[in-house]
Design a protein around this motif. Structure first.
Motif, short mmCIF file in Angstrom:
data_model
loop_
_atom_site.label_atom_id
_atom_site.label_comp_id
_atom_site.label_asym_id
_atom_site.label_seq_id
_atom_site.Cartn_x
_atom_site.Cartn_y
_atom_site.Cartn_z
N MET A 84 7.19 19.03 -5.15
CA MET A 84 6.40 19.83 -4.23
C MET A 84 4.98 19.29 -4.11
SD MET A 84 6.65 22.31 -2.24
CE MET A 84 5.87 23.64 -1.46
N GLU A 85 4.42 18.86 -5.23
CA GLU A 85 3.06 18.32 -5.19
C GLU A 85 2.99 17.06 -4.34
OE1 GLU A 85 4.57 19.03 -8.16
OE2 GLU A 85 3.49 20.83 -8.73
N VAL A 86 4.03 16.23 -4.43
CA VAL A 86 4.06 15.00 -3.63
C VAL A 86 4.11 15.35 -2.15
CG1 VAL A 86 5.43 12.95 -3.10
CG2 VAL A 86 5.14 13.68 -5.47
N PHE A 87 4.90 16.36 -1.79
CA PHE A 87 4.99 16.81 -0.41
C PHE A 87 3.63 17.28 0.10
CE2 PHE A 87 5.72 20.33 2.60
CZ PHE A 87 6.26 19.61 3.64
N LEU A 88 2.91 18.04 -0.71
CA LEU A 88 1.59 18.54 -0.31
C LEU A 88 0.59 17.40 -0.13
CD1 LEU A 88 1.35 21.70 -2.56
CD2 LEU A 88 1.67 21.62 -0.09
N ILE A 89 0.61 16.44 -1.03
CA ILE A 89 -0.32 15.31 -0.95
C ILE A 89 0.01 14.43 0.25
CG2 ILE A 89 -1.08 13.21 -2.11
CD1 ILE A 89 -0.74 14.78 -4.76
N LEU A 90 1.29 14.14 0.45
CA LEU A 90 1.67 13.32 1.61
C LEU A 90 1.37 14.04 2.92
CD1 LEU A 90 5.02 11.69 0.48
CD2 LEU A 90 2.80 10.60 0.77
N GLY A 91 1.58 15.34 2.96
CA GLY A 91 1.26 16.12 4.15
C GLY A 91 -0.23 16.08 4.46
N ARG A 92 -1.03 16.08 3.43
CA ARG A 92 -2.49 16.04 3.60
C ARG A 92 -2.95 14.70 4.16
NH1 ARG A 92 -6.70 19.50 4.05
NH2 ARG A 92 -8.53 18.54 3.22
N ILE A 93 -2.17 13.66 3.92
CA ILE A 93 -2.51 12.33 4.44
C ILE A 93 -1.88 12.10 5.81
CG2 ILE A 93 -2.22 9.86 4.02
CD1 ILE A 93 -2.29 10.56 1.00
N ILE A 94 -0.62 12.48 5.96
CA ILE A 94 0.12 12.17 7.18
C ILE A 94 -0.29 13.06 8.35
CG2 ILE A 94 2.44 12.18 8.20
CD1 ILE A 94 3.47 11.29 5.44
N ALA A 95 -0.51 14.34 8.11
CA ALA A 95 -0.84 15.26 9.21
C ALA A 95 -2.12 14.88 9.94
CB ALA A 95 -0.90 16.69 8.69
N PRO A 96 -3.24 14.61 9.26
CA PRO A 96 -4.43 14.19 10.01
C PRO A 96 -4.23 12.86 10.75
CG PRO A 96 -5.07 14.91 7.84
CD PRO A 96 -3.58 14.85 7.86
N ALA A 97 -3.51 11.93 10.12
CA ALA A 97 -3.26 10.66 10.79
C ALA A 97 -2.44 10.87 12.06
CB ALA A 97 -2.54 9.71 9.84
N LEU A 98 -1.44 11.73 11.98
CA LEU A 98 -0.62 12.04 13.15
C LEU A 98 -1.45 12.74 14.23
CD1 LEU A 98 2.26 11.93 14.29
CD2 LEU A 98 2.64 14.16 13.25
N MET A 99 -2.33 13.63 13.82
CA MET A 99 -3.19 14.31 14.78
C MET A 99 -4.11 13.33 15.49
SD MET A 99 -4.10 17.82 12.74
CE MET A 99 -5.16 18.52 14.00
N ILE A 100 -4.65 12.37 14.76
CA ILE A 100 -5.53 11.37 15.36
C ILE A 100 -4.76 10.52 16.36
CG2 ILE A 100 -6.86 9.27 14.88
CD1 ILE A 100 -7.70 10.64 12.23
N ILE A 101 -3.57 10.09 15.99
CA ILE A 101 -2.76 9.27 16.89
C ILE A 101 -2.40 10.05 18.15
CG2 ILE A 101 -0.50 8.17 17.13
CD1 ILE A 101 -0.75 7.47 14.09
N LEU A 102 -1.97 11.28 17.99
CA LEU A 102 -1.58 12.09 19.15
C LEU A 102 -2.74 12.34 20.11
CD1 LEU A 102 0.83 14.72 17.57
CD2 LEU A 102 1.42 12.88 19.15
#
Length: 94
Positions: free
Chosen positions: A1-19
């Motif tokens: 679960m911790e890995v999911f939270l950390i990866l989400g914290r990195i991937i979500a902003p990057a995806l928002m910037i790209i979009l």
């Protein structure tokens, strides 16, 4: 679960910037979602604090019941990701 939270914290902003760079409409959608999240977050917090003061139950456990509200957690999580994205857009990405 911790890995999911950390990866989400990195991937979500990057995806928002790209979009938002690819489609300008997403920038407005993200801003409106942030405003709604801030309103929901603030309203839930203020209602909970008001209930505690009104009932005169100033115990630490009562205010922590606020963290059991999934809408409060969702709004706070989105604001965290949104603010990270804004920070990245204004400081690192030109």
């Amino acid at each position: 679960m911790e890995v999911f939270l950390i990866l989400g914290r990195i991937i979500a902003p990057a995806l928002m910037i790209i979009l938002q760079r690819k489609w300008f409409k997403f920038r407005s959608i993200f801003h409106v979602a942030a405003i709604l999240s801030a309103l929901i977050f603030g309203n839930i917090a203020s209602i909970s604090i008001h209930q505690i003061i009104e009932n005169q139950t100033v115990f630490m456990t009562n205010i922590h019941a606020l963290f059991l509200n999934p809408l409060f957690l969702l709004a706070g999580a989105y604001l965290g990701v949104y603010l990270s994205t804004l920070y990245a857009c204004f400081t690192y990405i030109k």
